[in-house]
Scaffold this motif. Structure first.
Motif, PDB file in Angstrom:
ATOM      1  N   ARG A   1     -10.959  18.514  11.622  1.00 25.78           N
ATOM      2  CA  ARG A   1     -10.021  19.402  12.315  1.00 25.78           C
ATOM      3  C   ARG A   1      -9.326  18.610  13.414  1.00 25.78           C
ATOM      4  N   ASP A   2      -8.007  18.728  13.465  1.00 30.09           N
ATOM      5  CA  ASP A   2      -7.201  17.976  14.438  1.00 30.09           C
ATOM      6  C   ASP A   2      -6.111  18.899  14.964  1.00 30.09           C
ATOM      7  N   SER A   3      -6.531  19.964  15.648  1.00 30.13           N
ATOM      8  CA  SER A   3      -5.594  20.996  16.079  1.00 30.13           C
ATOM      9  C   SER A   3      -4.542  20.486  17.059  1.00 30.13           C
ATOM     10  N   MET A   4      -4.817  19.399  17.762  1.00 30.99           N
ATOM     11  CA  MET A   4      -3.840  18.849  18.698  1.00 30.99           C
ATOM     12  C   MET A   4      -3.005  17.731  18.066  1.00 30.99           C
ATOM     13  N   LEU A   5      -3.221  17.455  16.770  1.00 29.70           N
ATOM     14  CA  LEU A   5      -2.492  16.405  16.043  1.00 29.70           C
ATOM     15  C   LEU A   5      -2.567  15.063  16.780  1.00 29.70           C
ATOM     16  N   ARG A   6      -3.777  14.720  17.217  1.00 33.02           N
ATOM     17  CA  ARG A   6      -3.974  13.461  17.955  1.00 33.02           C
ATOM     18  C   ARG A   6      -4.173  12.271  17.027  1.00 33.02           C
ATOM     19  N   LEU A   7      -4.684  12.527  15.817  1.00 29.94           N
ATOM     20  CA  LEU A   7      -4.906  11.432  14.870  1.00 29.94           C
ATOM     21  C   LEU A   7      -3.588  11.084  14.191  1.00 29.94           C
ATOM     22  N   ASP A   8      -3.350   9.794  14.008  1.00 31.38           N
ATOM     23  CA  ASP A   8      -2.110   9.350  13.377  1.00 31.38           C
ATOM     24  C   ASP A   8      -2.148   9.581  11.877  1.00 31.38           C
ATOM     25  N   ASP A   9      -0.988   9.902  11.303  1.00 34.20           N
ATOM     26  CA  ASP A   9      -0.808   9.829   9.863  1.00 34.20           C
ATOM     27  C   ASP A   9      -0.596   8.352   9.553  1.00 34.20           C
ATOM     28  N   GLN A  10      -1.266   7.841   8.543  1.00 32.73           N
ATOM     29  CA  GLN A  10      -1.182   6.401   8.305  1.00 32.73           C
ATOM     30  C   GLN A  10      -1.375   6.064   6.833  1.00 32.73           C
ATOM     31  N   LEU A  11      -0.893   4.877   6.455  1.00 33.63           N
ATOM     32  CA  LEU A  11      -1.027   4.349   5.105  1.00 33.63           C
ATOM     33  C   LEU A  11      -1.282   2.853   5.170  1.00 33.63           C
ATOM     34  N   SER A  12      -2.042   2.346   4.213  1.00 31.16           N
ATOM     35  CA  SER A  12      -2.183   0.908   4.035  1.00 31.16           C
ATOM     36  C   SER A  12      -2.270   0.626   2.539  1.00 31.16           C
ATOM     37  N   VAL A  13      -1.862  -0.586   2.143  1.00 35.98           N
ATOM     38  CA  VAL A  13      -1.867  -0.988   0.746  1.00 35.98           C
ATOM     39  C   VAL A  13      -2.679  -2.271   0.619  1.00 35.98           C
ATOM     40  N   ASP A  14      -3.635  -2.281  -0.305  1.00 34.77           N
ATOM     41  CA  ASP A  14      -4.404  -3.482  -0.634  1.00 34.77           C
ATOM     42  C   ASP A  14      -4.122  -3.829  -2.091  1.00 34.77           C
ATOM     43  N   ILE A  15      -3.819  -5.107  -2.353  1.00 38.57           N
ATOM     44  CA  ILE A  15      -3.498  -5.558  -3.706  1.00 38.57           C
ATOM     45  C   ILE A  15      -4.387  -6.736  -4.038  1.00 38.57           C
ATOM     46  N   GLU A  16      -5.045  -6.651  -5.191  1.00 40.79           N
ATOM     47  CA  GLU A  16      -5.910  -7.723  -5.668  1.00 40.79           C
ATOM     48  C   GLU A  16      -5.630  -7.919  -7.150  1.00 40.79           C
ATOM     49  N   GLY A  17      -4.967  -9.024  -7.488  1.00 38.83           N
ATOM     50  CA  GLY A  17      -4.613  -9.264  -8.887  1.00 38.83           C
ATOM     51  C   GLY A  17      -3.639  -8.211  -9.386  1.00 38.83           C
ATOM     52  N   THR A  18      -4.026  -7.494 -10.440  1.00 35.39           N
ATOM     53  CA  THR A  18      -3.157  -6.452 -10.996  1.00 35.39           C
ATOM     54  C   THR A  18      -3.524  -5.063 -10.479  1.00 35.39           C
ATOM     55  N   ARG A  19      -4.513  -4.959  -9.595  1.00 44.76           N
ATOM     56  CA  ARG A  19      -4.957  -3.661  -9.099  1.00 44.76           C
ATOM     57  C   ARG A  19      -4.469  -3.431  -7.666  1.00 44.76           C
ATOM     58  N   PHE A  20      -4.230  -2.171  -7.340  1.00 44.96           N
ATOM     59  CA  PHE A  20      -3.846  -1.831  -5.968  1.00 44.96           C
ATOM     60  C   PHE A  20      -4.600  -0.592  -5.520  1.00 44.96           C
TER      61      PHE A  20
ATOM     62  N   PRO B   1       4.650  19.055   5.357  1.00 47.26           N
ATOM     63  CA  PRO B   1       5.111  19.709   6.586  1.00 47.26           C
ATOM     64  C   PRO B   1       4.306  19.355   7.828  1.00 47.26           C
ATOM     65  N   PHE B   2       3.035  18.941   7.682  1.00 48.49           N
ATOM     66  CA  PHE B   2       2.234  18.582   8.846  1.00 48.49           C
ATOM     67  C   PHE B   2       2.115  17.081   9.020  1.00 48.49           C
ATOM     68  N   ILE B   3       2.810  16.307   8.177  1.00 49.37           N
ATOM     69  CA  ILE B   3       2.836  14.859   8.319  1.00 49.37           C
ATOM     70  C   ILE B   3       3.879  14.514   9.380  1.00 49.37           C
ATOM     71  N   HIS B   4       3.554  13.617  10.294  1.00 47.66           N
ATOM     72  CA  HIS B   4       4.467  13.241  11.378  1.00 47.66           C
ATOM     73  C   HIS B   4       5.845  12.883  10.830  1.00 47.66           C
ATOM     74  N   ASP B   5       6.875  13.483  11.381  1.00 43.67           N
ATOM     75  CA  ASP B   5       8.259  13.258  10.949  1.00 43.67           C
ATOM     76  C   ASP B   5       8.465  13.490   9.460  1.00 43.67           C
ATOM     77  N   SER B   6       7.597  14.329   8.858  1.00 46.61           N
ATOM     78  CA  SER B   6       7.681  14.692   7.428  1.00 46.61           C
ATOM     79  C   SER B   6       7.606  13.503   6.485  1.00 46.61           C
ATOM     80  N   GLY B   7       7.035  12.389   6.899  1.00 44.24           N
ATOM     81  CA  GLY B   7       6.844  11.304   5.957  1.00 44.24           C
ATOM     82  C   GLY B   7       6.413  10.007   6.607  1.00 44.24           C
ATOM     83  N   VAL B   8       5.467   9.337   5.974  1.00 43.97           N
ATOM     84  CA  VAL B   8       5.001   8.028   6.420  1.00 43.97           C
ATOM     85  C   VAL B   8       5.168   7.083   5.238  1.00 43.97           C
ATOM     86  N   PHE B   9       5.756   5.912   5.478  1.00 40.38           N
ATOM     87  CA  PHE B   9       6.043   4.959   4.426  1.00 40.38           C
ATOM     88  C   PHE B   9       5.484   3.589   4.801  1.00 40.38           C
TER      89      PHE B   9
END
Length: 115
Positions: A7-26, A102-110
């Motif tokens: 639960r993050d009612s104050m939206l204090r935690l960041d929306d985030q993404l990371s990508v890991d690539i190893e050979g042909t797998r991601f 709708p609850f993702i910061h700025d409606s999108g993280v890339f």
């Protein structure tokens, strides 16, 4: 795909993404915000445009607990998730991942990872 919820009612935690690539797998790992505890993250689409691959995820409403008699389920909630896959027929030059909702910061993280 969806994992731990917090639960993050104050939206204090960041929306985030990371990508890991190893050979042909991601693997794409991230955190995003959903409105109700039963909601989740789903894979929306995968697009390969020339030498650029794009993976789009989005929040998904699940009606099973979205009721007025379940006030404890109302959030927002921060949900961790992962999406894994592999490249067939060769690796692209870049992989872009995004999460939207709708609850993702700025409606999108890339995030874009050159390969």
């Amino acid at each position: 795909m969806g994992e731990e919820r917090q639960r993050d009612s104050m939206l204090r935690l960041d929306d985030q993404l990371s990508v890991d690539i190893e050979g042909t797998r991601f693997e794409i790992r991230g955190r995003g915000h959903i409105e109700w505890k039963c909601d989740t993250i789903r894979l929306r689409t995968v697009i390969v445009d020339g030498r650029h691959a794009r993976v789009y995820a989005e929040t998904r409403e699940v009606d099973s607990c979205r009721t007025p008699d379940n006030p404890a389920g109302l959030g927002p909630w921060a949900i961790s998730f992962s999406i894994s896959g592999r490249f067939e027929g060769g690796r692209p030059d870049a992989l872009t991942a995004s999460i939207q909702g709708p609850f993702i910061h700025d409606s999108g993280v890339f995030v874009t990872e050159p390969l």
